[in-house]
Structure formats: structure tokens, C-alpha cells
Design an enzyme around this catalytic site. Structure first.
Site, PDB file in Angstrom:
ATOM      1  N   CYS A   9       0.862  -1.189   0.000  1.00  0.00           N
ATOM      2  CA  CYS A   9       0.000   0.000   0.000  1.00  0.00           C
ATOM      3  C   CYS A   9       0.897   1.237   0.000  1.00  0.00           C
ATOM      4  O   CYS A   9       2.072   1.159  -0.387  1.00  0.00           O
ATOM      5  CB  CYS A   9      -0.976  -0.011   1.173  1.00  0.00           C
ATOM      6  SG  CYS A   9      -0.226   0.069   2.806  1.00  0.00           S
ATOM      7  N   ASN A  12       2.195   1.542   4.418  1.00  0.00           N
ATOM      8  CA  ASN A  12       2.486   0.262   5.103  1.00  0.00           C
ATOM      9  C   ASN A  12       2.169   0.319   6.600  1.00  0.00           C
ATOM     10  O   ASN A  12       2.830  -0.350   7.402  1.00  0.00           O
ATOM     11  CB  ASN A  12       3.951  -0.181   4.869  1.00  0.00           C
ATOM     12  CG  ASN A  12       4.243  -1.628   5.263  1.00  0.00           C
ATOM     13  OD1 ASN A  12       5.346  -1.955   5.673  1.00  0.00           O
ATOM     14  ND2 ASN A  12       3.271  -2.508   5.141  1.00  0.00           N
ATOM     15  N   CYS A  14      -1.541   0.784   7.402  1.00  0.00           N
ATOM     16  CA  CYS A  14      -2.973   0.450   7.505  1.00  0.00           C
ATOM     17  C   CYS A  14      -3.333  -0.769   6.656  1.00  0.00           C
ATOM     18  O   CYS A  14      -3.519  -1.877   7.168  1.00  0.00           O
ATOM     19  CB  CYS A  14      -3.844   1.635   7.092  1.00  0.00           C
ATOM     20  SG  CYS A  14      -3.697   3.064   8.182  1.00  0.00           S
ATOM     21  N   ARG A  15      -3.447  -0.571   5.343  1.00  0.00           N
ATOM     22  CA  ARG A  15      -4.027  -1.619   4.505  1.00  0.00           C
ATOM     23  C   ARG A  15      -3.121  -2.837   4.292  1.00  0.00           C
ATOM     24  O   ARG A  15      -3.559  -3.977   4.479  1.00  0.00           O
ATOM     25  CB  ARG A  15      -4.436  -1.029   3.137  1.00  0.00           C
ATOM     26  CG  ARG A  15      -5.575  -0.029   3.248  1.00  0.00           C
ATOM     27  CD  ARG A  15      -5.719   0.794   1.982  1.00  0.00           C
ATOM     28  NE  ARG A  15      -4.561   1.666   1.791  1.00  0.00           N
ATOM     29  CZ  ARG A  15      -4.336   2.395   0.715  1.00  0.00           C
ATOM     30  NH1 ARG A  15      -5.199   2.342  -0.281  1.00  0.00           N
ATOM     31  NH2 ARG A  15      -3.273   3.169   0.645  1.00  0.00           N
ATOM     32  N   SER A  16      -1.857  -2.605   3.893  1.00  0.00           N
ATOM     33  CA  SER A  16      -1.026  -3.785   3.572  1.00  0.00           C
ATOM     34  C   SER A  16      -0.616  -4.597   4.808  1.00  0.00           C
ATOM     35  O   SER A  16      -0.579  -5.829   4.723  1.00  0.00           O
ATOM     36  CB  SER A  16       0.171  -3.432   2.690  1.00  0.00           C
ATOM     37  OG  SER A  16       1.053  -2.553   3.318  1.00  0.00           O
ATOM     38  N   ASP A 128      -8.330   4.056   1.197  1.00  0.00           N
ATOM     39  CA  ASP A 128      -7.362   4.414   2.236  1.00  0.00           C
ATOM     40  C   ASP A 128      -8.132   4.904   3.464  1.00  0.00           C
ATOM     41  O   ASP A 128      -8.848   5.902   3.393  1.00  0.00           O
ATOM     42  CB  ASP A 128      -6.473   5.530   1.668  1.00  0.00           C
ATOM     43  CG  ASP A 128      -5.373   5.922   2.624  1.00  0.00           C
ATOM     44  OD1 ASP A 128      -5.431   5.518   3.796  1.00  0.00           O
ATOM     45  OD2 ASP A 128      -4.467   6.643   2.188  1.00  0.00           O
TER      46      ASP A 128
HETATM   47  P1  4NP Z   1      -1.839   2.867   4.130  1.00  0.00           P
HETATM   48  O1  4NP Z   1      -2.511   4.204   4.702  1.00  0.00           O
HETATM   49  O2  4NP Z   1      -1.276   3.199   2.767  1.00  0.00           O
HETATM   50  O3  4NP Z   1      -2.989   1.918   4.058  1.00  0.00           O
HETATM   51  O4  4NP Z   1      -0.777   2.458   5.109  1.00  0.00           O
HETATM   52  C1  4NP Z   1      -1.850   5.418   4.789  1.00  0.00           C
HETATM   53  C2  4NP Z   1      -1.084   5.714   5.883  1.00  0.00           C
HETATM   54  C3  4NP Z   1      -0.461   6.944   5.997  1.00  0.00           C
HETATM   55  C4  4NP Z   1      -0.599   7.867   4.996  1.00  0.00           C
HETATM   56  C5  4NP Z   1      -1.365   7.574   3.880  1.00  0.00           C
HETATM   57  C6  4NP Z   1      -1.982   6.339   3.774  1.00  0.00           C
HETATM   58  N1  4NP Z   1       0.000   9.138   5.120  1.00  0.00           N
HETATM   59  O5  4NP Z   1      -0.263   9.986   4.258  1.00  0.00           O
HETATM   60  O6  4NP Z   1       0.783   9.363   6.036  1.00  0.00           O
END
Ligand code: 4NP
Length: 159
Positions: A9, A12, A14-16, A128
């Protein structure tokens, strides 16, 4: 030989890491841990070294799933080591395609949207949840649960 799978993702956190933990949970339930090497990574550098988002961890914990991974960024070697790189959304997908073009040899990895394995939905992007509320984290876990079921079915059927 074990099949090597990387969930990808943006951050790294939340989703992955949730996809990694959901898939691990499923293969452990089936006693298939030795058949898969599973990891996750982000296309961005911002959260490297951090554990998963506390909201994602709590939502997963309520389903009996522990998120223990520490965030890292995708690296070029990942395209050589992993067999499958499963992206959470089309931005991650485009980032991997661009990065793979900088390899000076062919990638070994097949890059696919994780949700292409879903049975219950035709959407291809895991939304997201980072800037939203708790319902977003539950929705992510529902999507990942279905997609990981489909993924495991596909891997077992095509072994
Ligand atoms: P992820 O979510 O891609 O599912 O881990 C996010 C976590 C942090 C951010 C964006 C998406 N950020 O902009 O910091």
C-alpha cells in the site's frame, strides 16, 4: 518451494499490514504456514520503522487478528524475491510499475490488485482509511477478508 507474497500500500501502516495479517491468519487456520512467505511494504517512506496504525490494530484485534509488522518501503530487490506483489489501489500499482522500470533485469514478480481476487465485490481499490473514521477500518478488513479468501482459493487451486 514456498510461494512468496508481498502486500503493498502507500504507508504500510494500515491496509497492507492488515492484508498480510489477514492472509497469515487464514493460512495458519489451514495449517499452510510453511507453503507461503508473506510480507508487506509501502511505496512511500513516511512511516518506515513504525508499527501499524493503532486504529487498524484495534479493528483487527476485535476479529482475533494481530498486526505485528513494522513498516518498510518497497525496494528493488522485492521484484526479484517475491512471486506476487499485491497492490491495495491503482496508485500503488502505478508506483510499482514505475519502480520496476528502473530494474536492470526482468522482474520475477507478478503485480496484481489484491481485490482482483475478491468474490463479493468488483471494486479494485481498497479505500485508504487513514483520514477517516472507524467504519473505514472495518470496511478495509471486510474487503481484505473476502479478497484473501479468494487469493488462497486461487493459490491452492493453481498449485
Ligand atoms: P496505508 O494508509 O497506505 O494503508 O498504510 C496510509 C497511511 C499513511 C498515509 C497515507 C496512507 N499518510 O499519508 O501518512
Amino acid at each position: 518451494m514456498a510461494m512468496k507474497i508481498l502486500f503493498v500500500c502507500l504507508g504500510n501502516i494500515c491496509r497492507s499490514p492488515a492484508a498480510e495479517a489477514v492472509f497469515l491468519h487464514k493460512i495458519r487456520q489451514k495449517g499452510l504456514e510453511s507453503e507461503y512467505i508473506v510480507d508487506s511494504a509501502g511505496t512511500g517512506p513516511w512511516h518506515v520503522g513504525n508499527s501499524a496504525d493503532a486504529r487498524m490494530k484495534s479493528a483487527a484485534k476485535r476479529r482475533g487478528i494481530n498486526l505485528v509488522s513494522i513498516a518498510r518501503q518497497v525496494k528493488l530487490d522485492d521484484f526479484l524475491y517475491f512471486d506476487l506483489m499485491l497492490t491495495m489501489d491503482s496508485d500503488n500499482h502505478k508506483s510499482l510499475e514505475s519502480l520496476s522500470k528502473t530494474l536492470n533485469q526482468d522482474s520475477n514478480a507478478l503485480v496484481k490488485p489484491l481485490l482482483s481476487y475478491s468474490k463479493k465485490t468488483s471494486i479494485l481499490n481498497v479505500p485508504d482509511p487513514y483520514y477517516g473514521g472507524d467504519a473505514g477500518f472495518e470496511n478495509v478488513l471486510d474487503l481484505l477478508d473476502d479478497a484473501c479468501d479468494g487469493l488462497l482459493c486461487d493459490l491452492i487451486a493453481n498449485k
